[in-house]
Each structure stands twice: as C-alpha cells, then as structure tokens.
Design a protein around this motif. Sequence first.
Motif, PDB file in Angstrom:
ATOM      1  N   ASP A 130       0.783  -1.247   0.000  1.00 55.64           N
ATOM      2  CA  ASP A 130       0.000   0.000   0.000  1.00 55.64           C
ATOM      3  C   ASP A 130       0.816   1.298   0.000  1.00 55.64           C
ATOM      4  OD1 ASP A 130      -2.510  -1.114  -0.138  1.00 55.64           O
ATOM      5  OD2 ASP A 130      -3.218  -0.298   1.754  1.00 55.64           O
ATOM      6  N   PHE A 139      -0.971  10.649  -4.425  1.00 56.61           N
ATOM      7  CA  PHE A 139      -2.287  10.216  -4.947  1.00 56.61           C
ATOM      8  C   PHE A 139      -2.219   9.715  -6.380  1.00 56.61           C
ATOM      9  CE2 PHE A 139      -2.531  14.867  -5.908  1.00 56.61           C
ATOM     10  CZ  PHE A 139      -2.795  14.811  -7.282  1.00 56.61           C
ATOM     11  N   ASP A 140      -1.123  10.044  -7.092  1.00 49.10           N
ATOM     12  CA  ASP A 140      -1.012   9.528  -8.459  1.00 49.10           C
ATOM     13  C   ASP A 140      -0.470   8.094  -8.483  1.00 49.10           C
ATOM     14  OD1 ASP A 140       1.339  10.606  -7.467  1.00 49.10           O
ATOM     15  OD2 ASP A 140       2.130  11.131  -9.446  1.00 49.10           O
ATOM     16  N   GLN A 141      -0.129   7.565  -7.315  1.00 52.42           N
ATOM     17  CA  GLN A 141       0.357   6.182  -7.265  1.00 52.42           C
ATOM     18  C   GLN A 141      -0.537   5.273  -6.433  1.00 52.42           C
ATOM     19  OE1 GLN A 141       4.477   6.055  -6.048  1.00 52.42           O
ATOM     20  NE2 GLN A 141       5.103   7.514  -7.609  1.00 52.42           N
ATOM     21  N   GLU A 142      -1.403   5.863  -5.665  1.00 52.52           N
ATOM     22  CA  GLU A 142      -2.090   5.049  -4.655  1.00 52.52           C
ATOM     23  C   GLU A 142      -3.410   5.727  -4.312  1.00 52.52           C
ATOM     24  OE1 GLU A 142      -0.035   2.440  -3.448  1.00 52.52           O
ATOM     25  OE2 GLU A 142      -1.635   1.705  -2.170  1.00 52.52           O
ATOM     26  N   ASN A 143      -4.476   4.930  -4.235  1.00 52.57           N
ATOM     27  CA  ASN A 143      -5.714   5.566  -3.802  1.00 52.57           C
ATOM     28  C   ASN A 143      -5.725   5.711  -2.271  1.00 52.57           C
ATOM     29  OD1 ASN A 143      -6.509   3.093  -2.816  1.00 52.57           O
ATOM     30  ND2 ASN A 143      -7.765   2.592  -4.581  1.00 52.57           N
ATOM     31  N   GLU A 144      -6.665   6.479  -1.766  1.00 51.39           N
ATOM     32  CA  GLU A 144      -6.796   6.735  -0.325  1.00 51.39           C
ATOM     33  C   GLU A 144      -5.473   7.240   0.264  1.00 51.39           C
ATOM     34  OE1 GLU A 144      -8.997   3.637   1.702  1.00 51.39           O
ATOM     35  OE2 GLU A 144     -10.075   3.140  -0.130  1.00 51.39           O
ATOM     36  N   LYS A 181      -4.059   7.035   4.102  1.00 51.82           N
ATOM     37  CA  LYS A 181      -2.906   6.159   4.326  1.00 51.82           C
ATOM     38  C   LYS A 181      -1.773   6.941   4.987  1.00 51.82           C
ATOM     39  CE  LYS A 181      -4.155   2.791   0.826  1.00 51.82           C
ATOM     40  NZ  LYS A 181      -4.085   2.376  -0.573  1.00 51.82           N
ATOM     41  N   GLN A 222     -15.426   6.566  -2.733  1.00 49.71           N
ATOM     42  CA  GLN A 222     -14.730   5.283  -2.545  1.00 49.71           C
ATOM     43  C   GLN A 222     -13.556   5.233  -3.521  1.00 49.71           C
ATOM     44  OE1 GLN A 222     -15.527   3.447   0.122  1.00 49.71           O
ATOM     45  NE2 GLN A 222     -17.165   2.031  -0.399  1.00 49.71           N
ATOM     46  N   GLY A 223     -12.384   4.977  -3.007  1.00 55.87           N
ATOM     47  CA  GLY A 223     -11.215   4.919  -3.869  1.00 55.87           C
ATOM     48  C   GLY A 223     -10.624   6.288  -4.168  1.00 55.87           C
ATOM     49  N   THR A 255     -10.278   7.563   3.004  1.00 52.96           N
ATOM     50  CA  THR A 255     -10.904   6.269   3.311  1.00 52.96           C
ATOM     51  C   THR A 255     -12.226   6.487   4.048  1.00 52.96           C
ATOM     52  OG1 THR A 255      -8.724   5.255   3.502  1.00 52.96           O
ATOM     53  CG2 THR A 255     -10.565   4.082   4.525  1.00 52.96           C
TER      54      THR A 255
END
Lengths: 767, 767
Positions: free
Chosen positions: A462, A475-480, A484, A549-550, A554
């Motif tokens: 994650d 945010f360009d690599q991972e949602n939420e 996180k 969502q996403g 979160t």
Amino acid sequence: MKPQILFARLTLLMLAGSLAGSAQTPARLSDFIRPFVGTKGEGNTYPGPAAPFGMVQLSPDTDRELWDTASGYEYSDTSIMGFSLSHLSGTGIPDLGDFLFMPQVGEPKLVAGPKDHPEAGYRAPFSHDQEQASTGYYKVKLLDRNVTAELTAGERAGMMRFTFPETDKACIMTDLQHFLNGAKFKLIWSHVRVEDSSTVTGFHLINGWGKERYLYYAARYSRPFDSHKIMSDGKEVVYDSFKNYRFRSRNEAAGTNLQFLAEYKTHADEAITVKMAVSAISAANALKNLDAEIPTWDFDGLREQTRAKWDKEMGRIQLVEGTPEQKETFYTAMYHCFQAPNLYQDVTGEYRGLDSNIHNAEGFQNHAVFSLWDTYRATHPLFTLIQADKDADMINSMLAHYDQSADHLLPVWSLQGNETWCMVGYHSVPVIVDAYLKGVKGFDKERAYEAIKTTAMNPDHDGVATYDKLGWVPFDQENESVSKTLEYAFDDYCVAQMAKSLGKNDDYAHFMKRAASYKNLYDPTTGLMRGKNSKGEWRTPFDPHLFEQGGDITEGTSWQYTWYVPQDVPGLISLMGGKEKFSAKLDELFTFGANASQGLDDIQGRIGEYWHGNEPAHHVIYLYCYAGQPWKAQEKLRHVLKTQYGNKPDSLTGNDDCGQMSAWYIFTSLGFYPVCPGSDYYVIGSPAVKHAVMRLSNGKELTIKSENFADENVYIQSVLVNEKPWNSVFLPHREIADGGSIVFTMGPQPNKSWGTASTLIDNSTKP
Amino acid sequence: MKPQILFARLTLLMLAGSLAGSAQTPARLSDFIRPFVGTKGEGNTYPGPAAPFGMVQLSPDTDRELWDTASGYEYSDTSIMGFSLSHLSGTGIPDLGDFLFMPQVGEPKLVAGPKDHPEAGYRAPFSHDQEQASTGYYKVKLLDRNVTAELTAGERAGMMRFTFPETDKACIMTDLQHFLNGAKFKLIWSHVRVEDSSTVTGFHLINGWGKERYLYYAARYSRPFDSHKIMSDGKEVVYDSFKNYRFRSRNEAAGTNLQFLAEYKTHADEAITVKMAVSAISAANALKNLDAEIPTWDFDGLREQTRAKWDKEMGRIQLVEGTPEQKETFYTAMYHCFQAPNLYQDVTGEYRGLDSNIHNAEGFQNHAVFSLWDTYRATHPLFTLIQADKDADMINSMLAHYDQSADHLLPVWSLQGNETWCMVGYHSVPVIVDAYLKGVKGFDKERAYEAIKTTAMNPDHDGVATYDKLGWVPFDQENESVSKTLEYAFDDYCVAQMAKSLGKNDDYAHFMKRAASYKNLYDPTTGLMRGKNSKGEWRTPFDPHLFEQGGDITEGTSWQYTWYVPQDVPGLISLMGGKEKFSAKLDELFTFGANASQGLDDIQGRIGEYWHGNEPAHHVIYLYCYAGQPWKAQEKLRHVLKTQYGNKPDSLTGNDDCGQMSAWYIFTSLGFYPVCPGSDYYVIGSPAVKHAVMRLSNGKELTIKSENFADENVYIQSVLVNEKPWNSVFLPHREIADGGSIVFTMGPQPNKSWGTASTLIDNSTKP
C-alpha cells in the motif's frame, strides 16, 4: 485472584447491582445484556447466543445476500431462513453464517425461498412477540410449522432444541451451502458424511471475504434419525443400480449444493436436540470439540455455563449505580466488546494458520477476526486495561499471523486463517505497542518489535515504500493516499514508542520522523489535509467534502480526516494557527449540513459532518480538550452517549465493528478515552456513570464516581484522581494502572477554568 | 536378514546376472528395467522415475484429456506438456498428474496448446532419439527451446534438473491447474504461495475419479528467482493501487487457473534444479517430506539411491539365466508390480484418510491406490510370496479404510483418500484371506475378519443383500448381475476359508453356501452363465457374445465370464458335463472370431474370445489343467508370454492395471499361478525361465529350473518339487512356503500323461 474469591466478589457485586436497581432489576450482570441491540439498521450485530470471544455464534439468519445484513439478522425482517453456527459482530461486510439448521414439517424444502414468499422455501415467518434473546439463549416460534427453536452456545460448540408438533414428517435440515454474502461470495466445495444414525459431519470451503475459508462441523442428534437423506442439487444421493453405473454411497456426498435431512416421526411437543461444533481443521476435530465441550444433552446446563461466563466477564466493570436502561446499554456494550477477536483453535490446540497449515498454539490461545482499523482505537485499549491475558493471546495470535504471512505483515483485517486486507494502515502496531507500554505481559517483546518494524517497512504494501521516501503517499500512485499517510504516521509514532523503550534509537528517530508526515499533507491555504502527488503538487480541483470510494480519503471526507493526528494534536493545533482557530474549525465540523446522499448507508449518527457511525470520528470530539475548550467535548460526548446508544434493536448508528462502537461507549461513559493508543495517557471527557468499579487486569480496582450526577449535569466542575485535585484533561495511564479512584464533580454549566490550561506531557518527544 | 548380508547377497546375485548375460548385460538388476514398456497403446504405464511403491512418480505428460492416455504419456505423441508429480500405473482411467512443471524460454505461455500446434502453448516437441528412461531417471530434450529436462524421484519427493541455453528470459513454470482427465474431471480449487525467494508451495483439490482429492506440493529451487510471478486466469497477480481497491499480495493467490513462474536470466548450459515433494495434508508437510528426503542438491545421488532401492526389489526374484530381452521384460514386469499400491503418508506418519480426516499410521505404513478387481488375482498373491511386509502394510491400510468408511466397506477401488467404487465385487477379501492363510503377519486377524464379514454382508452395496437372500443378483434390480454374482461367490469362498480357520463354523457354512451361488446362474441349456431376474427367469433374449457396458456382464461377454468360478472349477466342470465337454467348450473360447468392434479399445491381446488384455481372462487358460489337458494350457500360456509381453513400448496388450498384467507374466514365467487366491494351492502352467530364484518373504529361497529349456519346448515332461517327482498340476503353497526347488523338464511335445489325472485337494470343503 483465586476463583473462589472471585466468585465471592462477584456475588457481592451482583447483590450490589441488584440493590441499586429497581425491584425488577435482575440479580445477575449477564441478565442486563440485550442481544437485540444493534440488530436493527446499522449495528450489524446478531441476536443469537455466544460465549465470550467464542468460536461459534449460533444465531438466526433472515438474509444472506444483502450487504447491510452483515450479521445475517435484520430485526425488520419477518421471516427466518434458519440457524447457522458462526457470525461476525458488527462488521460492515457479511461473511460466516456457516451451515444452516432448519426444522421443517411436511415435504422438506431445499431452498430458503424469498422474503416476500417464505412459503416457497424453508424460510419461516416469525414475530418478535414470540422471540426472545438473552445471554446464552435465543428462542423463536416458527409460525408456519408450529416448531419452537431454541439455541445456546459454548466456546466451540452449541446446541439447538427444536420442539415439534405431532407429525409423521418432521425433519431437521442442514443446508451446507448456506453462508453469508451469498450474492457476492462463492461456495467452492462442500461435503457431508453420515457417521452413524445420530451423527453427521460436514465441510465447506468458502471463497469469501477471505480467499479460502475452511470450516468443518459435527452434529449429534438426541434421537437417531428414523431415516436420513443427503440431497445434492435437489436430488437424493442414492445408489440406483441402473442410473448409477457404479455403486454410490448414500452416506456421503460432495458438491456445491448439499443438504442433509434428519427425518423423524414426532409426537406432540417432542423436543429433538442437536449438539454441534465446528473446526477449521477436520470433521474429527469438530467431533472432539463437540464431545469435549458438550458431553451431555443438558441444554439448560450449557446455557447456564455460558451465562456464568458472561457474569464473570461483565464483572470486569461493575456499574454500581444506574438505571436499568443504562445498565442494559452498558452491559450490552461490554458484551459486544467481548465478541471478537474470536477463539480459533480446537480443543487439541490445533488451528489453521494464515498459511493454510495446521499449527499448534503453544503458550497461547489462537484468536481470529481482527477488525483492526476499528478496534485499535478503543477496543484493544479496553482489553489492555481489563482483559490483559486475552489481549496477550490476541497479540500472540497476531505474531503467529505475521510468521505465517507470505508478505511478512502483521494482520490488517484477518478473518479465520485469511487476510482480507480490509481498510488501510498497519494497526496491529498500536494494538501491540499500547499493550506493551501499558504492561501487558505474555508475549515476546523483541519478536513483536521485529514484526512491527518489518510490517512498517514492507516494500510492497500500500505505498509504504514511497511514503518512507517522500514523506507522503502520493495520490497519483495510490488511492486513499491522504488516509494512508495520516494513519501510517500515527502507526509510526507507535513503532517509535516501542523502539524507544527497547533502546533502538535509530529506529526511534526514523519512525518519529515518519510520524510527522501528516504535516506534509496539511494544506495551509484550506487548513485541511489534502492529497499530494509524487511531484509534490496538491490535488486540484479539491473538494474537501467529497466522499468517494477509492478517492484520497478512506470512508470519509477531507474535513473528517483532517483531524486524524492522534499522535500530535498539539502539532496539528499549531499548524492550524493555535487553539482558538483549531476550536473554531472543529465547531464548523459539527455544523455543516449533512448531505444525506453522501457517504455510506451504514454510517449514521451524523452531526454536521461529524459521523459518529464510523470510526474516523471516534477521537474527534476529544480534540476540544487539547484546545482548551473541554466543555465542548463534555457536552458533545454526553449528547452522543444519550442519543446514539441505548438498549433497543436500533440503538447503534453505525456498524459496531467487532466492538469498537461499543468500546467508545464504555470508555466515554466512564469519563476518559484513549485518543492516542500507544501513548501513556487518556483524555478526560464527561462521565455518564454515577458509580462504577473497573477491575483492572492486574486485579486492582479503579473506582469512578460522579458527584452531583444528573442527565443535565454534563459539565465537569472538578476532578479528584486518587484523591488529588486534578486539573488536567490528560490522565496518565500510570495514575490508574494500579487502581485507585477518579471522582468527578458535575454541574449544569461549564466550568471554563477546569482543564482548559492542560498541557499534554506525553512520554515521548513530539513528532 | 541383516542389511549387510542382504547387500552381499545382492552383489553376488548381480554378478551372477551379469555373468549369465551377454557382455553388454548391465551389472545391476535395476538396469534391466525398461520404463517405456507399456507406454505405447494399451498398457497405460508412464516412463518417468519412481521409487518402489513411491508416493511421487515424476513423469512427462503428453496428454491430459484422452481417456486412453491414463498415465499422461503416450509414446506415439510428439510433444510434451511438461512434467507432473504423480501418476497411476496402467489404470484404465486417467487421474493424478498433479502439478505440471515446464521450463520455458522467451515470453512464458500459460496454456499447453494443442498437439498439432505445440508452439501455441508451452508444449514442446520432442524426439525419442533425444529421450531416455531408466530406473529412477528420465531425460528429454525439449527441441523448440533447447532445454534438457531430467527427472529423478525418491519416495515422497523428486528432483527436476533443467539445463537452459543462454537467455535473458528463462522460466520454470508450474501449472497448478494441471491434472489428468481434464476433459472429464474438475479442478475445484487451488492456491499457491511464495514461501521465500527460492521456495514455493501450492495446493489443489480435484473432483476426479475420487470425489475430492487434496494434494499439496512444495518446491525448492537451486537458485533464487531473479523475479517471480503468480498468474491467475492469465493475468499477473499484482497489487495495483487503482485497479485493486484493497491491497493484494503478489506472493499468494487462490483460484482455479493458477500458474507460478520462476524467472531467470541464464548463461549457456546453466542447470537449475528443482526439488519437490507432495503431501495430502498440508504445504508444511510437503516441505517436511521434501527436506527429510532430499536434504541436498545431489540429483545424481538421489537417482542412485532410487536405483539401489530398485536393485533390492528386483533381487526378490533372481532371473539367473535369460536373454537380455527376457530379463528386460521380466524385470520391467517386476517393476510394474511394485508401482502400486502407493505409499500415502507423510514423514510425520500422518495421512489423509477416507473420511478426509488426518490420521496417524500407527504400526504400519499407509498405502493408497488399490486396483483390487485387478490386483487380487496375481499381484497381491505375488506380494504374499515375496513382499509380505509390504502386503501387511497394505492390508492395514485397507483395514484403516474400512474403519473410515461411512459404509463400513473395505476398499473396492480406492484412490488416495477416496473410494472410486470402480468395478464390482469385494476383492479386498481375497487379498486379506490369501495373505492370512499363507502366513503373512502384521495385522489383526479378528479385526480383519470383522471387516471382511461386514463388507460381505453390507445391506446397501451393489445388490449384496438380495444376493444373500436369493442366491444370485437379479438382473431386474442390478446391472452386471452375472459378474457380481460370480465374483461375490468367489469372494465368499475366501470369507469362508478365513471363518473356518478362525473356528467360526456358522459363518463358514453360510459363506460356503454363498460360494456355490454360481450354480444358480449356470444355464444348462446354453452351458453358460446367464442373467436371472428376481422371479428366477432367465435373461431373454440371450446373446452370449454380447459386450455391453451396464449389461449383465462386467467388461466382457457371457462366454468370457462363464469360466469365473476359481473357487470350484471341479464344480463347474461337473455342471458342464465333465472334463471332456469342459475342455471342448474351453477350446471354443479360443476359436471364436474376435469381433473388433466389440469390447473396449484398450482390451487387446485377443485370441478368439479370450482377451488377455483384461483381467477376467487371466485364470482361464489354467482351467485346462483342472480338466486333464494341461498341455493345452502349457502351449497357450507360452504363446501369450511370447506374443503379448516384451521389452518394447507397445509390449502390453491391455492396461497393466497397477501390476496385474505384469504379475500374470511373473507367475506364469515361473511356471505356476494363483488361480484361486485364498486357497492353499497354485496351478502349474509352463515355465518360461531356465533358472530363477525367488527370495520368499520369510527369507527362504525357492529355486526354479527348467531342464531342456528352449523356446519351442513349451511342454512339461516331468516335474520335481523339492526333489520329489510331482505329477499333479496343483502345487500346494505349503510345499514351497519354506523355499525349496521346482525342477521342470521340458520338451517340444506334450506329455499327455503328466498332470492329467490331478485331483484338486483344496484345504476346504468344496462349495
């Protein structure tokens, strides 16, 4: 304490409880439990019987498809599908509900049938008038067939008693393909086997929330079957020498749609009892569990055993004074806190690990079902205080999970030998660190630290590696990415606390640096936490009330998550420009118009954009205390306690989440809350109890009293801790670790001089 | 015998073997083994390496769909799919073939691809010129990718060595969804898990011939992967923070179409070795099996270990003189006899039982794969003579199966924790009784008898209850009613023998009465066995040459099954009107025109309506001996030995059936055969060996010599048994039980006075 002494104390306490209440007040603490609480609407609890932290939870299922009926039972439903052996308490996602038992009269039906036409299947209409649920016991009349069903449960085994009318054609059906979330999840395989004329075992493998969950059951019937049938895909499994080219046994079958029918001719009011147990390992182990736990046919005896266990658990906090409604609310919350994590090992000591292998739990009792994103907040800190032995079992279970993890990760959201990866963060860390720093014994601290650090440094999980490098999750690599970052930063504070305690100074420095990462996502132009990409650019456009969502957050909005800095509230206050601005901003949170179309159905309890029905809210009211305005917290906490909890089926405003909603109630009622697990302090709110006694894990007692207690007296006037005047909102754990007393004096108006100048002295350097 | 002494003996025997053969003759008995025998056409054997009765059989698979390619390998195929870990030897039905390993170069392919376009998948063309198979070893060049694959195997674990060309893109793929009979059977579930950078474990559950077969594997690679991938349904299992809403591990996956890719950059001629083991219980046990059996990376050492084991097994019968071709044929037959029943327990002693539970084999080694309808005839009687300890293990395994059976039945055709119910009869009974009466020790006789009797009295199984009542299985209630009646009657003779020995006189009488049931189906008007319905009416119309699946006869015709009265040949002779008529009728069997369209493809070796390629024929030639015309048997037996066996891939005319075709060869070559297992006698045929020594289970030696031995000298002129003239075709077991000698004198013309007046003196009353 020796058991005899404990028992004597309990008896005394029970008497005290009895004397304090009305004439109708039950004499036993467990009698205050109202299992229906949370079964209507969002709570997602179940009404059936279970032992504390038990492996089985026998309970009626009214639905197996709706996402919102995660426990299988919705109070508003008017028909019951049957009674299954395992249930989750308060989760947001349905699972378990393994193996449905349903008595039938007449030609047996093999499918449940729809709710609007229960007569099309084995579903039975019922009425709450002819239904009762109490500790260790559930009873209902199945109206269309004149059968009474009663359930009781021990740790790994339970009993069902079915009282039939006179009929030539009674049967007790077991539907092996029944489990919850049937619309989304998949039964991979099942088998059933007639062991003898009154014993059956079975198995199913579910690809559900967990990728593969194995469960076996064993059932013994008080009367040998007059006849029996195995049904597969609607047809009887029987050898027909012409249709079946080769012999086929009628005593066993495997497939994906199996039912077992135990058939009887019954006389009027004939009760047939079924004892059943489960095992994740084998039918043989399920039988061992069954025979070890329930050697006789004494239904009422088992019920009483389980009640006595709950009496003991309830005795950990003695609500000496309180109305029946308050006691029911309070003890039901305790009951819900002690539903999970669940025992997950057989009487042999064996359990199925995360690696699918069969392990022996050596030196601990293995537990499963860790809803950690929820329960690290207050449930485990409550265990730290009053369930330390159990907490050590849980921590050892988490360490075993780590050992068995192909990813070298502590559990995120583990479900009976599976990792669901549900939610974000690595919140095993605060659970373990909170326990370690507050003196829970029984696990290896070096081993625990190794697991904690490895988890926090996982290169695959994650976005943690990028977070370690950049200081935020982009945010360009991972949602939420915002949630996180914020949650990792808190977890890292906990890693650092343990590192410090173990003298690992480099680790301490590294993780304290990470614990300050929240600062990287604080956008001073909006005064909110905001997504940032890998180039360091803010999320644009930015809607701070967006619930997506996403998205970057979160299960929430930026406005809600901005407050997620439990490890450094003073730091957040400083970012926001000081206490006044911080408090004013916090006021805003409670005054936004709640957008009903926003968020999730099962997140209710909304006050503006403060949504008590979901966990990110749980520490937020307490933040007023850091900002010099504790009276605002006091008023709001009492408001939430009063309006969002109770003793009714619809008394919970969000998923109970394996006890987190309930643990919030317990702590908050008692007047303090672990805003920052893994630190050494609690935050004082406003007590809602007049007199309570906590029996701490070390056997010492902590007495909590509220002078001038009344519904409207929500404001603290003064506090004595261990008979010393206490003018801080912060209550160090060490002050109460060996018991003592907290005496609050309450009033109808804020005392704006109490606690307002509190300075947080954490046992760590600030991040 | 102490191991050292045994070894010394073996060395001597090996030398003897060496001296007797040509200069090129190998010095070790195991070197005579030709694993390709039976791989072309009907034999259904596999060429890959296995230890005696081993749990793994590593072998190339060329097909996974065709019914006729039951071992996975058909010699006529020109491409190989890969190398899987488990194989059945000679069965009529494909199964096993678990977990396919295949080296690839270039972009990895995930499906095998069709035979006519191997380049469409991971299938590789190969040539028999660049392929070799010897004891414990198999090697092949995969022509399209310039990779050499080598296999060797121990008991529960094996090794594969892949020699790659120089490439940036080499991989070793494991296809977890590979198993045999993919067209008919179903993979229920599988999972795979990367334990560390050079270790992988996996699992699959197959709904195949057995209803649910669980198998785990563990693999360790000699070089850590440069990288690895798990593929599910053709896609890499990887966490994508946007596509996957929650984290997903790249180190484990579950599903129904999984491949694991171990990826490497290799230099020219780089060998990468993989060690792998299986377990039916868990990945952990597979790893234990692996590490216990193959602690090092010594491929050649393992190969040598397994060769040495086969040397020892081959030493049980010493073919002192013989041509290389004969020795190859003989030792390959021995090799095939010792393929099954297979070891089926982990090094921990644990195994998965018929009840799916995990059992500990206490006091025995659990074996699985019991092709009893075949192997009770000669394979197990051979074990009785020369593999008594192993036979006791097998019998204890059968008794454990009985204990675990939901139907209280001994195995019919059991397959690794499953009952396939394949074929008819309860032929566990003759296996156990033959062993018991001939002195095999190591199992509890009373427990065995209880299992035998309960099996023979089962009220549900295949018409047995009606048979017990009526004296025959009626064709209007049960298919294959004639074969069932005849086979039950033989099995019942065996029950009776054991009852008698245990002093259970009532049982003796009851089962001897049942043993005479064959008389009820003998139709004097046709002189043949004929179906009868429950009213006692004959099957009408009646076609005695009809071959019909699901008709009155099991895999045969009335003409073939009429001879199935091994327990009372004199009685059958009497029914048929005496020896002359009996012999004349038998002559007819061999002269009918074989109808090529009749029967099954894999039943060949046809001489008239005598079809040697299937088991019902196996005792038939010997029946001439009972009828005063042993010379006809002598000629025919030698004819079959010569024309239907050999050292070539196509040398078997029917399914080897876990060694039964081969055991027939061994016994018949040595000059005698157990026509009636469970009795105390063998029938003398015509020896095809000049000088052989059997080392009996008790360590004693039985020497067999043929004077005036020559290909054309098929007729016995005289016999000495233990140096006494022997004029009977019947050879009591007790005569050879303690070793001794049989000396045949052979000639080119029948001696019509030898053996013609033999009287069968069985140790029982005739039925």
